[in-house]
Design an enzyme around this catalytic site. Structure first.
Site, PDB file in Angstrom:
ATOM      1  N   HIS A  42     -26.186   7.568 -30.188  1.00 40.52           N
ATOM      2  CA  HIS A  42     -25.863   6.512 -29.603  1.00 40.52           C
ATOM      3  C   HIS A  42     -24.418   5.813 -30.311  1.00 40.52           C
ATOM      4  O   HIS A  42     -24.128   4.747 -29.722  1.00 40.52           O
ATOM      5  CB  HIS A  42     -26.973   5.414 -29.704  1.00 40.52           C
ATOM      6  CG  HIS A  42     -27.313   4.928 -31.192  1.00 40.52           C
ATOM      7  ND1 HIS A  42     -27.798   5.687 -32.179  1.00 40.52           N
ATOM      8  CD2 HIS A  42     -26.820   3.704 -31.915  1.00 40.52           C
ATOM      9  CE1 HIS A  42     -27.740   4.881 -33.265  1.00 40.52           C
ATOM     10  NE2 HIS A  42     -27.241   3.845 -33.369  1.00 40.52           N
TER      11      HIS A  42
HETATM   12  C1  UD1 Z   1     -26.996  -1.472 -32.839  1.00 42.31           C
HETATM   13  C2  UD1 Z   1     -26.407  -1.424 -33.925  1.00 42.31           C
HETATM   14  C3  UD1 Z   1     -26.448  -0.129 -34.808  1.00 42.31           C
HETATM   15  C4  UD1 Z   1     -27.924   0.282 -34.402  1.00 42.31           C
HETATM   16  C5  UD1 Z   1     -28.308   0.359 -33.064  1.00 42.31           C
HETATM   17  C6  UD1 Z   1     -29.839   0.860 -32.907  1.00 42.31           C
HETATM   18  C7  UD1 Z   1     -24.595  -3.093 -34.312  1.00 42.31           C
HETATM   19  C8  UD1 Z   1     -23.118  -3.159 -34.708  1.00 42.31           C
HETATM   20  N1  UD1 Z   1     -25.184  -1.831 -34.084  1.00 42.31           N
HETATM   21  O1  UD1 Z   1     -26.452  -0.720 -31.903  1.00 42.31           O
HETATM   22  O2  UD1 Z   1     -26.293   0.021 -36.042  1.00 42.31           O
HETATM   23  O3  UD1 Z   1     -28.313   1.758 -35.052  1.00 42.31           O
HETATM   24  O4  UD1 Z   1     -28.303  -0.972 -32.835  1.00 42.31           O
HETATM   25  O5  UD1 Z   1     -30.189   0.732 -31.594  1.00 42.31           O
HETATM   26  O6  UD1 Z   1     -25.144  -4.025 -34.584  1.00 42.31           O
HETATM   27  N2  UD1 Z   1     -28.812  -2.631 -24.657  1.00 42.31           N
HETATM   28  C9  UD1 Z   1     -29.970  -2.756 -23.736  1.00 42.31           C
HETATM   29  N3  UD1 Z   1     -31.186  -3.238 -24.102  1.00 42.31           N
HETATM   30  C10 UD1 Z   1     -31.396  -3.753 -25.346  1.00 42.31           C
HETATM   31  C11 UD1 Z   1     -30.189  -3.513 -26.370  1.00 42.31           C
HETATM   32  C12 UD1 Z   1     -28.986  -3.093 -25.963  1.00 42.31           C
HETATM   33  O7  UD1 Z   1     -29.616  -2.243 -22.547  1.00 42.31           O
HETATM   34  O8  UD1 Z   1     -32.326  -4.278 -25.779  1.00 42.31           O
HETATM   35  C13 UD1 Z   1     -27.499  -2.135 -24.599  1.00 42.31           C
HETATM   36  C14 UD1 Z   1     -26.261  -3.389 -23.926  1.00 42.31           C
HETATM   37  O9  UD1 Z   1     -25.878  -2.749 -22.658  1.00 42.31           O
HETATM   38  C15 UD1 Z   1     -25.551  -3.249 -25.292  1.00 42.31           C
HETATM   39  C16 UD1 Z   1     -25.654  -1.755 -25.706  1.00 42.31           C
HETATM   40  O10 UD1 Z   1     -27.094  -1.360 -25.191  1.00 42.31           O
HETATM   41  O11 UD1 Z   1     -24.296  -3.400 -24.814  1.00 42.31           O
HETATM   42  C17 UD1 Z   1     -25.358  -1.687 -27.148  1.00 42.31           C
HETATM   43  O12 UD1 Z   1     -26.352  -2.667 -27.730  1.00 42.31           O
HETATM   44  P1  UD1 Z   1     -25.617  -3.170 -29.237  1.00 42.31           P
HETATM   45  O13 UD1 Z   1     -26.824  -3.866 -29.851  1.00 42.31           O
HETATM   46  O14 UD1 Z   1     -24.462  -4.005 -28.797  1.00 42.31           O
HETATM   47  O15 UD1 Z   1     -25.574  -1.966 -30.071  1.00 42.31           O
HETATM   48  P2  UD1 Z   1     -26.046  -0.626 -30.319  1.00 42.31           P
HETATM   49  O16 UD1 Z   1     -25.156   0.530 -29.628  1.00 42.31           O
HETATM   50  O17 UD1 Z   1     -27.543  -0.619 -30.073  1.00 42.31           O
END
Ligand code: UD1
Length: 382
Positions: free
Chosen positions: A223
């Site tokens: 990821h």
């Molecule tokens: C975040 C953390 C990362 C951690 C990871 C575990 C930061 C900078 N990064 O990254 O350190 O390893 O979480 O998962 O905080 N999304 C969904 N549903 C959710 C959450 C996210 O669909 O419940 C999608 C959204 O489109 C979002 C993307 O995933 O834009 C990324 O989510 P985000 O929390 O921004 O960062 P992660 O890549 O999950």
């Protein structure tokens, strides 16, 4: 203030969680506060950075984490939008509760956002899992780690290198405590309740699940933006995975970010002719069961490098660096980078070696949260 009031004053600590890897870190801390610190008022604040059931609610249920006292419901956004939104909403919570300290875990956007709000309001910041450094500032988590540690008053570290990293950044040694690894507390507490891999796999593979479990499979998670946000690198990685699955079938619980990129880049058909089983994000107990039954794990996650060390599972880390060097020095982790040929060579080596013995770096013994809470209570009372 009377003598009685002076001795019974209750401290208030706001504990912050936001994203999936935070939930397994807060679980043993909530338990330890409840069992050992009756005089501390603990409030759990959930920023809502992760909000899908499988990224969020399933963990609260499985781990028995109490429902959050405050939910900020920020959701997704760019880094600036997400961080700013958490800060705006968290400031009101700090005003409301007037806590003595704010406790943050890990390195996600919620960690830095809430630390910054607390520090500017003169509220003490406690960082659990401090001092890890990849030395790669293109990772958003590295920025979050460095800044959170600079703002922290009490820093709990998981491995020896973290101590030197913090000293090198000017942090006074009296603030640092080697408490161990709260994520390993959770793993050791939950391992007996893991969902057997065959049950999880049956949902996607039907009757073929038994064969996969019997003959062996690998687990893949991906990821990191550096691995999944650029179409050509992602295509090369997925091609290598499909090829490796000819030698060992691969179970791939897919992160929503990765699924979105695969769809966007039109890479959805890459696994059609391969032995890769794509699953949605898994619950904690399902993931533990999958790992327990696996022959190896391929990952770019931080947490999995540590969890695989503790359960003796060979781990190939698909990154150029790691902030968790103890998992290489004393654990089962190998840093293999992102070059397809190098990954495939390391995969072959790991398969021929088989499972490793379980490793426990210093204080990865299931009691880290207890050490943290005991130290914290004494520190708050000082
Ligand atoms: C975040 C953390 C990362 C951690 C990871 C575990 C930061 C900078 N990064 O990254 O350190 O390893 O979480 O998962 O905080 N999304 C969904 N549903 C959710 C959450 C996210 O669909 O419940 C999608 C959204 O489109 C979002 C993307 O995933 O834009 C990324 O989510 P985000 O929390 O921004 O960062 P992660 O890549 O999950």
């Amino acid at each position: 203030m009377s003598m009685e009031n002076a001795t019974t004053r209750r401290h208030c600590v706001l504990c912050v969680v936001g994203a999936r890897p935070n939930f397994m870190k807060i679980m043993p801390l909530m338990r330890a506060f409840a069992a050992r610190a009756p005089n501390v008022i603990v409030k759990l604040v959930h920023t809502g950075q992760h909000y899908d059931v499988e990224m969020n609610a399933s963990f609260f249920g499985q781990l028995g984490i109490p429902a959050p006292d405050v939910s900020l419901e920020v959701g997704s956004g760019s880094h600036a939008v997400q961080t700013a939104e958490i800060m705006k909403r968290f400031e009101l919570v700090v005003d409301d509760h007037a806590p003595d300290a704010v406790l943050v875990v890990g390195d996600v956007n919620s960690t830095i956002a809430c630390s910054l709000v607390a520090a500017k309001k003169g509220v003490r910041v406690i960082h659990v899992e401090a001092g890890l450094r990849s030395r790669d500032r293109s990772m958003p988590e590295e920025i979050n780690r460095i800044l959170t540690d600079q703002l922290s008053d009490r820093l709990y570290i998981t491995e020896d290198e973290a101590f030197d990293n913090l000293l090198a950044e000017g942090i006074a040694s009296e603030r640092i405590v080697h408490a161990g690894n709260v994520m390993i507390d959770t793993l050791l507490a939950c391992r007996n309740n893991a969902v057997p891999a065959v049950d999880t796999l049956r949902r996607v593979l039907g009757n073929a699940a038994e064969g996969w479990v019997e003959h062996g499979y690998g687990v893949l998670t991906l990821h990191r933006p550096s691995n999944v946000d650029e179409p050509e690198s992602l295509r090369q990685l997925l091609t290598a995975i499909a090829r490796m699955s000819e030698r060992l079938p691969i179970v791939f619980p897919m992160h929503p970010r990765t699924r979105a990129r695969i769809d966007e880049f039109g890479l959805g058909g890459m696994f059609e002719q391969s032995r890769v089983a794509v699953l949605g994000p898994q619950g904690y107990l399902e993931m533990l069961g999958l790992l327990d039954g696996a022959r190896l794990v391929l990952t770019d996650s931080g947490g999995l490098q540590e969890e695989s060390t503790a359960i003796g599972l060979p781990c190939l880390t698909l990154r150029e660096n790691t902030e968790r060097p103890v998992t290489i020095r004393e654990g089962t982790n190998s840093l293999v980078g992102t070059d397809a040929a190098a990954i495939e060579a390391a995969f072959g080596d790991a398969l021929s070696r088989g499972r490793c013995v379980e490793r426990r770096p210093r204080n990865w013994d299931g009691h880290a949260a207890e050490r943290i809470v005991d130290d914290l209570v004494a520190w708050l009372e000082r």
